[in-house]
Design a protein around this motif. Structure first.
Motif, PDB file in Angstrom:
ATOM      1  N   GLN A  29       0.919  -1.037   0.173  1.00 37.01           N
ATOM      2  CA  GLN A  29       0.048   0.029   0.045  1.00 37.01           C
ATOM      3  C   GLN A  29       0.825   1.397  -0.064  1.00 37.01           C
ATOM      4  N   SER A  30       0.212   2.345  -0.151  1.00 37.90           N
ATOM      5  CA  SER A  30       0.864   3.519  -0.213  1.00 37.90           C
ATOM      6  C   SER A  30       0.208   4.511   0.791  1.00 37.90           C
ATOM      7  N   ALA A 322       5.703  -7.298 -14.154  1.00 32.99           N
ATOM      8  CA  ALA A 322       4.630  -6.517 -13.783  1.00 32.99           C
ATOM      9  C   ALA A 322       3.592  -7.411 -12.976  1.00 32.99           C
ATOM     10  N   TRP A 366      11.588   1.431 -13.433  1.00 32.14           N
ATOM     11  CA  TRP A 366      10.593   2.501 -13.429  1.00 32.14           C
ATOM     12  C   TRP A 366      10.210   2.871 -14.823  1.00 32.14           C
ATOM     13  N   VAL A 370       6.896   1.070 -14.841  1.00 33.68           N
ATOM     14  CA  VAL A 370       5.835   1.856 -14.284  1.00 33.68           C
ATOM     15  C   VAL A 370       5.473   3.307 -15.217  1.00 33.68           C
ATOM     16  N   GLY A 373       3.078   2.164 -17.774  1.00 31.14           N
ATOM     17  CA  GLY A 373       1.731   1.787 -17.131  1.00 31.14           C
ATOM     18  C   GLY A 373       1.451   0.265 -17.098  1.00 31.14           C
ATOM     19  N   LYS A 374       2.565  -0.362 -17.180  1.00 27.67           N
ATOM     20  CA  LYS A 374       2.532  -1.865 -16.901  1.00 27.67           C
ATOM     21  C   LYS A 374       2.395  -2.368 -15.346  1.00 27.67           C
ATOM     22  N   MET A 375       3.114  -1.488 -14.571  1.00 21.99           N
ATOM     23  CA  MET A 375       3.372  -1.788 -13.180  1.00 21.99           C
ATOM     24  C   MET A 375       3.059  -0.683 -12.376  1.00 21.99           C
ATOM     25  N   ASP A 376       2.248  -1.017 -11.157  1.00 22.97           N
ATOM     26  CA  ASP A 376       2.121   0.271 -10.259  1.00 22.97           C
ATOM     27  C   ASP A 376       3.474   0.465  -9.068  1.00 22.97           C
ATOM     28  N   GLU A 377       3.169   1.564  -8.541  1.00 18.79           N
ATOM     29  CA  GLU A 377       4.303   1.853  -7.744  1.00 18.79           C
ATOM     30  C   GLU A 377       4.724   0.741  -6.688  1.00 18.79           C
ATOM     31  N   ASN A 378       3.637   0.100  -6.183  1.00 19.08           N
ATOM     32  CA  ASN A 378       3.630  -0.899  -4.919  1.00 19.08           C
ATOM     33  C   ASN A 378       4.301  -2.170  -5.589  1.00 19.08           C
ATOM     34  N   GLN A 379       4.260  -2.399  -6.871  1.00 20.30           N
ATOM     35  CA  GLN A 379       4.664  -3.768  -7.447  1.00 20.30           C
ATOM     36  C   GLN A 379       6.125  -3.406  -7.666  1.00 20.30           C
TER      37      GLN A 379
END
Lengths: 570, 569
Positions: A29-30, A322, A366, A370, A373-379
């Motif tokens: 989570q963030s 991702a 990154w 990221v 748009g493949k991966m979110d910051e948590n992943q």
């Protein structure tokens, strides 16, 4: 004067820091929170913290605050034919910190015949003197025999090592046979270690190398030509099969090709406990450069398994990273100078293998995953740090921003853009060297890096201190790998066969395919059990069951109607 | 009975036959036509044929007339530890004919170290004496060295053998290392042979067997527990990799599990030239019987790779056979009596391996694949005979109903229902692994070499009439693509200036070069020394040493992605 107590006490224990106004990003989570740091540890996370006066305050201004990166694969001391990589623990860890990585796990690479323990101690001594960030060590097993087993046990129990690499390539040097691999896997599983595998079929490579040299191809392009990606995929498949048989977690180092990654993906779908590690190079560039007319440039890309000439590879690997099919990112950073690479100027098989990437690792993940748009910051946090900490049993001390965790923290700027070039990067001190990412633009980078609660990088300036890095011991049986690994057993009861028996020719032409002495000095010699059965055999049909060592209450694993083998869920 | 001269002249040359009113089913089409046969060959096909008077006529009444089956994998009369399998060439080929199979391809199994040619001649003699139908031979390569190479060359050129089996299992006995496999495949690819593999990882099996025995598991269930299907899949994967590297057509014998079949279909989708052979047993039954309380029954299922305990396997394999992902069917018919199987009564690793299936093969596929709607009648012909004939380069002599082809025909009754039982089967074995299975579809009339051998349920097989059918190398079905790729996939060096910068000092003593050792690779050592002698720290270019490629040749793998034709993905 810096030796001695430094392993127990972090360097500047008086340092107190407060990161204000940042967005803490963990793998799950963030959230917006301040982070208070004291004695190299995170003491408080939350809003409106009560902190002592006079604390140094860092304003994060809403930027991401992430756990420092963990580079699970570096080779900063791996010698080749007597020469050492140009980036040692000092240069290498400096470069790591500049890229937002606050811990490395280096490979101890003994030669066949060397003592693993001595090699480990040499590595530890060198790293203690030179490393600027915390580190841990994998130990490579260059050959399999009885002595190695004793040393492995010692390394796991006393030295804090829980991961060992075996080789399926480098025929007649490091390569192990399937039987040896089986035994190594079985033994390491008992110790609760993670088996790292260099997966390439060394037999086929040796044949192909000979063929290609015979055709007059001696340049770096011979390297990928003799190591096509299916040779990698084949070995990955075999390693996973072995892992399934032994019921042991398997970790594939350096996933370089689409087919190898796909093989891992399929195995995970079937329930295998297998982890895949793509590296900076396979995520950011490709093998077309082996055909460069500039020999030195082409040679700079030589690593094994080679970069795939298929230019869609990086994108594919990012996609799998991702979605969680690949878990961790290393760099396999092992930098040799051009003159060292030139050892193989007339024969590609002699080119020292190794590429850079420790500094560029986080930036490229990154930029390519990221920002796309493949991966979110948590992943992103998961693959650059948290998963590594979990697999190697460092979690939650490393890989998480939480109270009690080490204060290895990065403030990450998703918008900073830099162009990679050998002239600027920090890890090279010799002139006219090559960076395999030369000219690539990378979005995202660290603004500030904290290692052990100290600011080591700020606004482009590095304040790393040689020798501050601590060895971080790791316990065996990491939950992340071993929780799923369970046991299986046992046979069927039936009346004894008492019909006629064909008279067998006295000389058995069919040798029992049991492990040969040559390849498996350890072996599970079962003669007592064998003899027990033979002596108990009686045509009158006595109860043979009485003497079979069977534990009651055990389930039959593969009953009629289909097996219930827990390692294969497919 | 003398069999002198029988190879040139079919036994009863005057035999003339007319099949009237049948529906001819080949692998490509079905059509109504009459067939006239003479001298063991098909002479005319069509309506209203003009035939000599007094010809024996068979009324097909609209039933299917198909090419006789080819069982591409049998082990008749196979020696094993001083004994032989209970079905010899007479018994075995009789069972074949009873099931609608008019040709078998048997495996010659030389002992490791023994001469391949002598073994081949021995098998020829046994088969010529007894076989009731035509046959060909595969030769198994049980060890590898230069003299074996010579023999293989000789077998291909002189003896009419084009397919050779190698083993990835049976450690310390038949098993070959990856390097040896590479060399065998390379050699066979040059000579136009088909590389057949017994695909199982022998090293892991050996470890698992030791573990099972140590756990006290000595019964037949230990066989399947020590050979889980992923070991089969692993070896299939590896065999395909090696074949792809050496550009050699690959044939995987005995596809027994879903995962092995999946690997083959994936590889075919990537363009690999690989053929998969499921057998009667894997298409018709499963490995749950290894847990039977009846030892003799459990042991009768022992074969390698083992039948999968997953009961959905047969259905799955029939599906892949129907879709063309698997190409041919054999039986791996290799029958031992219960007393012979009992050699391994205390130790499953000693149980002789083999199952029956030569008689049941065609009916079983009809029942499981055609009547279930998976497969049409043409595909049925393809997987039971045509594809086998193509792979062995016997097409269209075998595997097709056409003018000039051998008169090996079957009138197939799609509605006949039989129950398989050891009491009535034509094999000498006491157990039938398909015991009690009801099968729809059966041969009504079988014609072999132009003679009626099965009619009204009566078998009239004659021992010794079977001829050896030589197979020539480079079958188009496998080699057309291989040849095209060979021409395209020429690797070239990059022409670049000599590197003349500084070179680090290094010592060769430590670590060694990761190149092939002399032990496993007797060829090509000078290359190394050449390089070392040319090495100089002064670094003046010595372009004479470097083979510069001729100008105008394409680089096969240019920047921008390789154009290696063997990988079409």
């Amino acid at each position: 004067n810096m030796s001695g107590s430094k392993n127990s006490i972090p360097h500047l224990t008086s340092e107190r820091l407060l990161i204000k106004g940042g967005r803490v990003v963990n793998d799950d989570q963030s959230f917006y929170a301040d982070v208070y740091i004291e004695d190299g540890l995170i003491k408080q996370v939350g809003e409106n913290l009560v902190v002592p006066g006079g604390v140094k305050v860092i304003e994060a201004n809403g930027r991401m605050v992430i756990p420092g990166g963990i580079d699970v694969n570096t080779c900063l001391m791996k010698s080749y034919l007597g020469t050492q990589p140009v980036d040692d623990f000092f240069q290498g860890t400096k470069a790591a910190l500049a890229g937002g990585t606050t811990m490395i796990i280096d490979h101890v690479a003994p030669q066949p015949g060397d003592s693993l323990l001595e090699a480990f101690e040499r590595w530890q001594e060198a790293a203690d003197k030179k490393a600027c960030c915390d580190y841990s060590l994998h130990v490579d097993i260059p050959q399999w025999n009885e002595n190695v087993k004793d040393e492995l046990e010692l390394l796991v129990q006393d030295k804090g090592i829980n991961s060992f690499q075996v080789y399926m390539a480098y025929k007649d040097v490091y390569q192990m046979t399937d039987s040896e691999l089986y035994e190594a896997f079985s033994f390491l599983k008992l110790l609760g270690a993670v088996v790292l595998v260099h997966a390439e079929n060394g037999d086929l490579i040796a044949q192909e190398q000979r063929k290609i040299l015979g055709m007059g191809i001696t340049g770096p392009e011979g390297h990928p030509l003799s190591r096509p990606e299916e040779v990698e995929a084949e070995a990955v498949f075999r390693a996973i099969t072995l892992g399934n048989r032994v019921n042991c977690p398997v970790y594939i180092t350096k996933v370089m090709s689409k087919s190898a990654a796909d093989t891992i993906t399929q195995a995970r779908r079937k329930g295998s406990v297998v982890f895949g590690e793509p590296i900076t190079a396979s995520l950011a560039t490709d093998g077309s450069h082996y055909w460069s007319k500039n020999w030195a440039k082409a040679a700079a890309y030589v690593t094994s398994p080679p970069l795939s000439p298929d230019q869609t590879t990086p994108d594919h690997l990012h996609t799998l990273l991702a979605c969680g099919d690949l878990q961790v990112v290393g760099s396999s950073h092992c930098a040799y100078s051009t003159s060292q690479k030139a050892i193989g100027k007339d024969d590609f098989t002699l080119i020292p293998e190794g590429i850079n990437g420790v500094e560029e690792r986080m930036g490229f993940v990154w930029d390519k995953a990221v920002a796309m748009g493949k991966m979110d910051e948590n992943q992103f946090v998961a693959v650059t740090s948290t998963n590594a900490a979990k697999i190697f049993n460092l979690y939650p001390r490393k890989g998480r921003i939480a109270v009690g965790s080490d204060a290895d923290i990065v403030i990450w700027d998703p918008d900073s853009v830099k162009t990679i070039t050998a002239k600027l990067h920090l890890n090279v001190f010799k002139a006219a060297e090559y960076n395999i990412f030369e000219g690539l633009e990378s979005r995202g980078g660290p603004v500030l890096v904290l290692s052990q609660g100290q600011v080591v990088y700020e606004e482009g300036k590095l304040h790393a201190q040689q020798g501050t890095g601590r060895f971080i011991p790791r316990k065996p049986f990491p939950d992340y790998a071993y929780q799923r690994v369970k046991f299986r057993n046992q046979g069927v009861t039936r009346g004894i066969y008492d019909g006629p028996v064909y008279d067998v020719a006295p000389i058995p032409k069919y040798i029992t395919p049991s492990p040969s002495a040559k390849t498996s000095p350890t072996s599970h010699q079962p003669p007592p059990i064998r003899n027990l059965h033979q002596s108990n055999f009686s045509l009158s049909g006595a109860q043979i069951d009485d003497n079979i060592p069977r534990r009651s209450g055990h389930r039959i694993v593969a009953p009629p109607g289909g097996r219930s083998n827990i390692t294969s869920l497919g | 009975m003398s069999y002198q001269g029988k190879k040139n002249i079919p036994k009863i040359t005057s035999d003339r036959l007319l099949i009237k009113g049948g529906r001819i089913v080949n692998d490509d089409q079905s059509f109504h036509a009459d067939i006239y046969m003479e001298d063991g060959l098909i002479k005319q096909i069509g309506d209203n044929l003009i035939v000599p008077g007094g010809v024996k006529t068979i009324e097909a009444n609209g039933k299917m007339v198909i090419p006789g089956g080819i069982d591409i994998h049998t082990h008749f009369q196979m020696p094993y530890r001083g004994t032989t399998t209970v079905d010899d060439f007479a018994q075995g080929s009789k069972a074949a004919l009873a099931g609608g199979t008019t040709m078998i391809v048997d495996h010659v199994m030389p002992e490791p170290g023994a001469s391949l040619i002598e073994a081949h001649d021995q098998w020829r003699q046994w088969a010529d004496e007894k076989a009731c139908c035509d046959y060909s031979l595969h030769v198994d390569i049980t060890h590898w060295n230069d003299s074996v190479k010579q023999e293989v060359d000789n077998l291909i050129k002189e003896k009419g053998v084009n397919s050779f089996q190698v083993y990835m299992a049976y450690k310390d006995y038949y098993q070959m290392s990856n390097s040896e496999l590479y060399e065998v495949f390379t050699f066979l690819a040059e000579r136009g042979g088909i590389a057949q593999v017994h695909a199982e990882n022998g090293e892991i099996i050996a470890e698992e067997q030791a573990r099972m025995l140590q756990m006290g598991i000595t019964g037949p269930e230990g066989h399947v527990l020590s050979r889980p299907e992923e070991l089969e899949a692993e070896a299939v994967f590896r065999a395909i990799t090696i074949a792809s590297q050496t550009n050699c057509p690959l044939y995987v014998t005995r596809v027994m599990s879903k995962s092995a079949a999946d690997i083959i279909s994936q590889a075919r989708k990537k363009g690999n030239v690989v053929f998969g052979e499921p057998i009667t047993a894997s298409l018709g039954t499963d490995g749950t019987h290894y847990w039977s309380k009846n030892w003799a029954k459990a042991a009768s299922f022992v074969t390698s790779p083992p039948l999968s305990p997953d009961p959905t396997t047969p259905d799955y394999l029939n599906t892949l056979l129907s879709s063309g992902d698997l190409s041919v069917t054999g039986s791996a018919h290799c029958t031992f009596s219960v007393a012979q199987k009992a050699i391994g009564k205390d130790d499953f690793t000693q149980i002789p391996e083999g199952v029956n299936g030569v008689e049941e093969r065609m009916a079983l596929i009809w029942d499981k694949a055609v009547t279930t709607g998976k497969m049409d009648e043409n595909m049925f012909v393809a997987v039971t005979s045509t594809n086998a004939a193509k792979i062995l380069n016997l097409y269209p002599r075998k595997g097709r109903i056409a003018v000039g082809s051998d008169a090996d025909l079957v009138i197939w009754d799609t509605d006949a229902i039989r129950t398989i039982t050891a009491k009535t089967h034509n094999s000498a074995a006491e157990y039938n692994i398909f015991e009690g299975v009801e099968l729809r579809g059966a041969p009504l009339v079988v014609i072999c070499q132009g003679k009626i051998v099965l009619e009204d349920g009566n078998l009239h097989a004659t021992s010794g009439v079977g001829r050896f059918i030589p197979c020539s190398p480079f079958p188009d079905f496998a080699y057309k693509r291989i040849k095209a790729r060979k021409q395209l996939a020429v690797l070239r060096a990059v022409p670049r200036g000599m590197y003349d910068g500084p070179v680090s000092e290094f010592s060769m003593s430590r670590g060694g070069t990761p190149s092939a050792s002399a032990r496993t690779s007797p060829t090509k050592q000078p290359v190394r020394n050449l390089h070392q002698s040319g090495f100089s720290l002064a670094g003046p270019p010595t372009p004479d040493d470097i083979p510069i490629r001729p100008a105008g040749r394409r680089i096969v793998v240019p920047p921008g992605g390789r154009s290696n034709i063997t990988s079409l993905s």
